[in-house]
Design a protein around this motif. Sequence first.
Motif, PDB file in Angstrom:
ATOM      1  N   VAL A 135       0.830  -1.208   0.000  1.00  0.00           N
ATOM      2  CA  VAL A 135       0.000   0.000   0.000  1.00  0.00           C
ATOM      3  C   VAL A 135       0.868   1.262   0.000  1.00  0.00           C
ATOM      4  O   VAL A 135       0.716   2.139  -0.851  1.00  0.00           O
ATOM      5  CB  VAL A 135      -0.960  -0.006   1.221  1.00  0.00           C
ATOM      6  CG1 VAL A 135      -1.691   1.330   1.346  1.00  0.00           C
ATOM      7  CG2 VAL A 135      -1.960  -1.152   1.088  1.00  0.00           C
ATOM      8  N   ARG A 136       1.794   1.357   0.950  1.00  0.00           N
ATOM      9  CA  ARG A 136       2.572   2.602   1.065  1.00  0.00           C
ATOM     10  C   ARG A 136       3.444   2.824  -0.166  1.00  0.00           C
ATOM     11  O   ARG A 136       3.557   3.947  -0.652  1.00  0.00           O
ATOM     12  CB  ARG A 136       3.440   2.534   2.315  1.00  0.00           C
ATOM     13  CG  ARG A 136       3.933   3.880   2.755  1.00  0.00           C
ATOM     14  CD  ARG A 136       4.611   3.787   4.106  1.00  0.00           C
ATOM     15  NE  ARG A 136       4.637   5.065   4.746  1.00  0.00           N
ATOM     16  CZ  ARG A 136       5.015   5.243   5.994  1.00  0.00           C
ATOM     17  NH1 ARG A 136       5.357   4.225   6.742  1.00  0.00           N
ATOM     18  NH2 ARG A 136       5.047   6.450   6.513  1.00  0.00           N
ATOM     19  N   ARG A 137       4.051   1.735  -0.697  1.00  0.00           N
ATOM     20  CA  ARG A 137       4.928   1.866  -1.866  1.00  0.00           C
ATOM     21  C   ARG A 137       4.248   1.400  -3.151  1.00  0.00           C
ATOM     22  O   ARG A 137       4.904   1.274  -4.178  1.00  0.00           O
ATOM     23  CB  ARG A 137       6.219   1.047  -1.648  1.00  0.00           C
ATOM     24  CG  ARG A 137       6.914   1.331  -0.323  1.00  0.00           C
ATOM     25  CD  ARG A 137       7.365   2.788  -0.224  1.00  0.00           C
ATOM     26  NE  ARG A 137       8.379   3.089  -1.204  1.00  0.00           N
ATOM     27  CZ  ARG A 137       9.684   3.051  -0.985  1.00  0.00           C
ATOM     28  NH1 ARG A 137      10.134   2.759   0.216  1.00  0.00           N
ATOM     29  NH2 ARG A 137      10.536   3.340  -1.936  1.00  0.00           N
ATOM     30  N   HIS A 138       2.930   1.154  -3.070  1.00  0.00           N
ATOM     31  CA  HIS A 138       2.133   0.768  -4.261  1.00  0.00           C
ATOM     32  C   HIS A 138       2.770  -0.397  -5.021  1.00  0.00           C
ATOM     33  O   HIS A 138       2.776  -0.411  -6.256  1.00  0.00           O
ATOM     34  CB  HIS A 138       1.942   1.966  -5.205  1.00  0.00           C
ATOM     35  CG  HIS A 138       1.442   3.183  -4.499  1.00  0.00           C
ATOM     36  ND1 HIS A 138       0.158   3.288  -4.016  1.00  0.00           N
ATOM     37  CD2 HIS A 138       2.062   4.338  -4.143  1.00  0.00           C
ATOM     38  CE1 HIS A 138       0.000   4.453  -3.425  1.00  0.00           C
ATOM     39  NE2 HIS A 138       1.145   5.103  -3.479  1.00  0.00           N
ATOM     40  N   HIS A 139       3.368  -1.366  -4.332  1.00  0.00           N
ATOM     41  CA  HIS A 139       4.130  -2.498  -4.881  1.00  0.00           C
ATOM     42  C   HIS A 139       4.946  -2.087  -6.109  1.00  0.00           C
ATOM     43  O   HIS A 139       4.996  -2.780  -7.117  1.00  0.00           O
ATOM     44  CB  HIS A 139       3.261  -3.744  -5.132  1.00  0.00           C
ATOM     45  CG  HIS A 139       1.902  -3.504  -5.728  1.00  0.00           C
ATOM     46  ND1 HIS A 139       1.727  -3.209  -7.034  1.00  0.00           N
ATOM     47  CD2 HIS A 139       0.666  -3.532  -5.194  1.00  0.00           C
ATOM     48  CE1 HIS A 139       0.442  -3.062  -7.289  1.00  0.00           C
ATOM     49  NE2 HIS A 139      -0.224  -3.249  -6.185  1.00  0.00           N
ATOM     50  N   ASP A 140       5.574  -0.915  -6.002  1.00  0.00           N
ATOM     51  CA  ASP A 140       6.331  -0.372  -7.134  1.00  0.00           C
ATOM     52  C   ASP A 140       7.823  -0.295  -6.793  1.00  0.00           C
ATOM     53  O   ASP A 140       8.480   0.704  -7.060  1.00  0.00           O
ATOM     54  CB  ASP A 140       5.782   1.028  -7.475  1.00  0.00           C
ATOM     55  CG  ASP A 140       6.223   1.457  -8.859  1.00  0.00           C
ATOM     56  OD1 ASP A 140       6.648   0.587  -9.631  1.00  0.00           O
ATOM     57  OD2 ASP A 140       6.168   2.670  -9.141  1.00  0.00           O
ATOM     58  N   VAL A 141       8.323  -1.352  -6.180  1.00  0.00           N
ATOM     59  CA  VAL A 141       9.728  -1.399  -5.832  1.00  0.00           C
ATOM     60  C   VAL A 141      10.202  -2.828  -6.087  1.00  0.00           C
ATOM     61  O   VAL A 141       9.445  -3.781  -5.886  1.00  0.00           O
ATOM     62  CB  VAL A 141       9.934  -0.937  -4.352  1.00  0.00           C
ATOM     63  CG1 VAL A 141       8.917  -1.530  -3.421  1.00  0.00           C
ATOM     64  CG2 VAL A 141      11.319  -1.238  -3.837  1.00  0.00           C
ATOM     65  N   ARG A 142      11.432  -2.962  -6.566  1.00  0.00           N
ATOM     66  CA  ARG A 142      11.919  -4.284  -6.956  1.00  0.00           C
ATOM     67  C   ARG A 142      12.126  -5.162  -5.715  1.00  0.00           C
ATOM     68  O   ARG A 142      12.748  -4.743  -4.740  1.00  0.00           O
ATOM     69  CB  ARG A 142      13.233  -4.144  -7.735  1.00  0.00           C
ATOM     70  CG  ARG A 142      13.629  -5.414  -8.407  1.00  0.00           C
ATOM     71  CD  ARG A 142      14.942  -5.353  -9.187  1.00  0.00           C
ATOM     72  NE  ARG A 142      15.366  -6.720  -9.417  1.00  0.00           N
ATOM     73  CZ  ARG A 142      14.852  -7.493 -10.368  1.00  0.00           C
ATOM     74  NH1 ARG A 142      13.952  -7.022 -11.183  1.00  0.00           N
ATOM     75  NH2 ARG A 142      15.241  -8.747 -10.492  1.00  0.00           N
ATOM     76  N   VAL A 143      11.607  -6.404  -5.793  1.00  0.00           N
ATOM     77  CA  VAL A 143      11.700  -7.339  -4.662  1.00  0.00           C
ATOM     78  C   VAL A 143      12.788  -8.374  -4.942  1.00  0.00           C
ATOM     79  O   VAL A 143      12.824  -8.962  -6.021  1.00  0.00           O
ATOM     80  CB  VAL A 143      10.333  -8.036  -4.441  1.00  0.00           C
ATOM     81  CG1 VAL A 143      10.449  -9.145  -3.410  1.00  0.00           C
ATOM     82  CG2 VAL A 143       9.284  -7.015  -4.015  1.00  0.00           C
ATOM     83  N   ASN A 144      13.654  -8.586  -3.946  1.00  0.00           N
ATOM     84  CA  ASN A 144      14.695  -9.616  -4.081  1.00  0.00           C
ATOM     85  C   ASN A 144      14.268 -10.925  -3.434  1.00  0.00           C
ATOM     86  O   ASN A 144      14.676 -11.999  -3.868  1.00  0.00           O
ATOM     87  CB  ASN A 144      16.001  -9.137  -3.452  1.00  0.00           C
ATOM     88  CG  ASN A 144      16.518  -7.882  -4.132  1.00  0.00           C
ATOM     89  OD1 ASN A 144      16.390  -7.742  -5.350  1.00  0.00           O
ATOM     90  ND2 ASN A 144      17.054  -6.952  -3.365  1.00  0.00           N
ATOM     91  N   ALA A 145      13.487 -10.831  -2.369  1.00  0.00           N
ATOM     92  CA  ALA A 145      13.043 -12.047  -1.675  1.00  0.00           C
ATOM     93  C   ALA A 145      11.790 -11.746  -0.846  1.00  0.00           C
ATOM     94  O   ALA A 145      11.572 -10.601  -0.438  1.00  0.00           O
ATOM     95  CB  ALA A 145      14.156 -12.561  -0.752  1.00  0.00           C
ATOM     96  N   VAL A 146      10.987 -12.790  -0.653  1.00  0.00           N
ATOM     97  CA  VAL A 146       9.807 -12.681   0.216  1.00  0.00           C
ATOM     98  C   VAL A 146      10.041 -13.622   1.399  1.00  0.00           C
ATOM     99  O   VAL A 146      10.473 -14.762   1.202  1.00  0.00           O
ATOM    100  CB  VAL A 146       8.520 -13.121  -0.535  1.00  0.00           C
ATOM    101  CG1 VAL A 146       7.313 -13.062   0.391  1.00  0.00           C
ATOM    102  CG2 VAL A 146       8.289 -12.272  -1.774  1.00  0.00           C
ATOM    103  N   ARG A 147       9.802 -13.107   2.593  1.00  0.00           N
ATOM    104  CA  ARG A 147       9.929 -13.965   3.778  1.00  0.00           C
ATOM    105  C   ARG A 147       8.590 -14.000   4.500  1.00  0.00           C
ATOM    106  O   ARG A 147       7.847 -13.020   4.457  1.00  0.00           O
ATOM    107  CB  ARG A 147      10.984 -13.394   4.735  1.00  0.00           C
ATOM    108  CG  ARG A 147      12.391 -13.927   4.460  1.00  0.00           C
ATOM    109  CD  ARG A 147      13.294 -13.584   5.613  1.00  0.00           C
ATOM    110  NE  ARG A 147      13.387 -12.140   5.760  1.00  0.00           N
ATOM    111  CZ  ARG A 147      14.253 -11.392   5.095  1.00  0.00           C
ATOM    112  NH1 ARG A 147      15.100 -11.939   4.252  1.00  0.00           N
ATOM    113  NH2 ARG A 147      14.277 -10.085   5.263  1.00  0.00           N
ATOM    114  N   VAL A 148       8.305 -15.127   5.140  1.00  0.00           N
ATOM    115  CA  VAL A 148       7.061 -15.207   5.908  1.00  0.00           C
ATOM    116  C   VAL A 148       7.446 -15.497   7.360  1.00  0.00           C
ATOM    117  O   VAL A 148       7.602 -16.648   7.763  1.00  0.00           O
ATOM    118  CB  VAL A 148       6.110 -16.283   5.341  1.00  0.00           C
ATOM    119  CG1 VAL A 148       4.738 -16.155   6.000  1.00  0.00           C
ATOM    120  CG2 VAL A 148       5.956 -16.139   3.826  1.00  0.00           C
TER     121      VAL A 148
END
Length: 304
Positions: free
Chosen positions: A153-166
Motif C-alpha cells: 500500500v505505502r509503496r504501491h508495490h512499485d519497488v523491486r523485490v529480491n526475496a519474500v519472507r514469511v
Amino acid sequence: MITVLSGGVGAARLLRALRRHDPVVALTAVVNVGDDLTLHGLNICPDLDTIMYTLAGANDDERGWGLAGESWRVMERLGELGGEDWFSLGDLDLATHLYRTQRLAQGATKTEVTAELAAHFGLDVTLLPVSDDVIATEFETEQGEMSFQEYFVRRHHDVRVNAVRVRGADEARLSDAARRSLVEAERIVIAPSNPLISIDPILRVPGVREILAERHDDVVAISPLVGGVALKGPADRLMRELGGRADALGVAEHYRGLVGQMIIDVVDAPLADAIAATGCRVRVTTTVMADSAHARALAEAVRA
Ligand code: FO1
C-alpha cells in the motif's frame, strides 16, 4: 464440502460465485494472515475482512477492499494531526478493528473473533484464519526491508523485490478447525490469489503442504494470471522478479505436486499441454469473473 485456500479480493469473488452457484454446499475459506498488521494499536486482518465484507454484500466492489458507502472522517482528522494515514481505515471499517482488537486483548483467538464477526455479518461461509499465531509476510527489496503493507500500500508495490519472507510461518500451528476443513473437504480449491504472497504464507504453515500433497487428486488451483497478467496486484511482476515464469505455466510449476487439476483461462489454452506435463489435469474456461455468467462458468469448473 469445499475448502478454499484464500487471499483477499480474488478469493472473495470466487467464494461469492461458489455460493451463488450452489446455495447449499458447505463452504470454508482457510485464509492468509500474512498481510495482517498492527496499526494505531489495532489488529487489522485485510484478507479476512475483504472476504467477510464481500460475502456479506457490504464491500466496495470497485476498490476491492473496505466497505461500500464508507466515510473517512477519522482518517482526515488523523492526517491533519500528522498521524499515519497512508493505510486508509474507513470510519465503519474501524469498528471491525476495534472489536477484533478488544476481543483478542480479552484472550479470544483470531479464529473465535473471526467467527463472531462472520456471525454478525450473517455469513453462511465458514472463515478460518490458517493459524492463530502471528505470521508476517515481509519483503527484501532494492530499497531495504519492508512489511507487507508498507510494500503493497505505502509503496504501491512499485519497488523491486529480491526475496519474500514469511516470518513466524514455520513455527505457526495450523488451527484445528483449518486442519479439519482440509482433511474433510471433498475438494480443496486454491483461489486465484497471488501464489507468492497470498497462498504461500498458508502453504508454509506446517501440515498444509503435507495434506495437499497427500490429497492432490482432490486439489484444484485456479491461475490468477491470465495471458501472463495479474488482474489485480503484483503477482506477474513478483513472479518475474523472483525468477519464475509469469504465466499460468509458472503458477502450475509453483504448485507442482500439490494440485491434481489446474483451471486456466481460455486465452491460456496454448499452455495446456505444458501445464499437463507438470503432472495435473487441465481445465480451460473463463476465469475472469467479470460478470455473473463468467463467475458461474468458473464455479461450475471448480465443481466439475
Ligand atoms: N489497500 C490499498 O491499496 N490502500 C489502502 O489504504 C488499504 C487500506 C485497507 C484497510 C483495511 C483493509 O482490510 C484493507 C485495506 N487495503 C488497502 C487492502 C489490502 O491491504 C490489500 O489489498 C491486501 O492486503 C492484499 O491482499
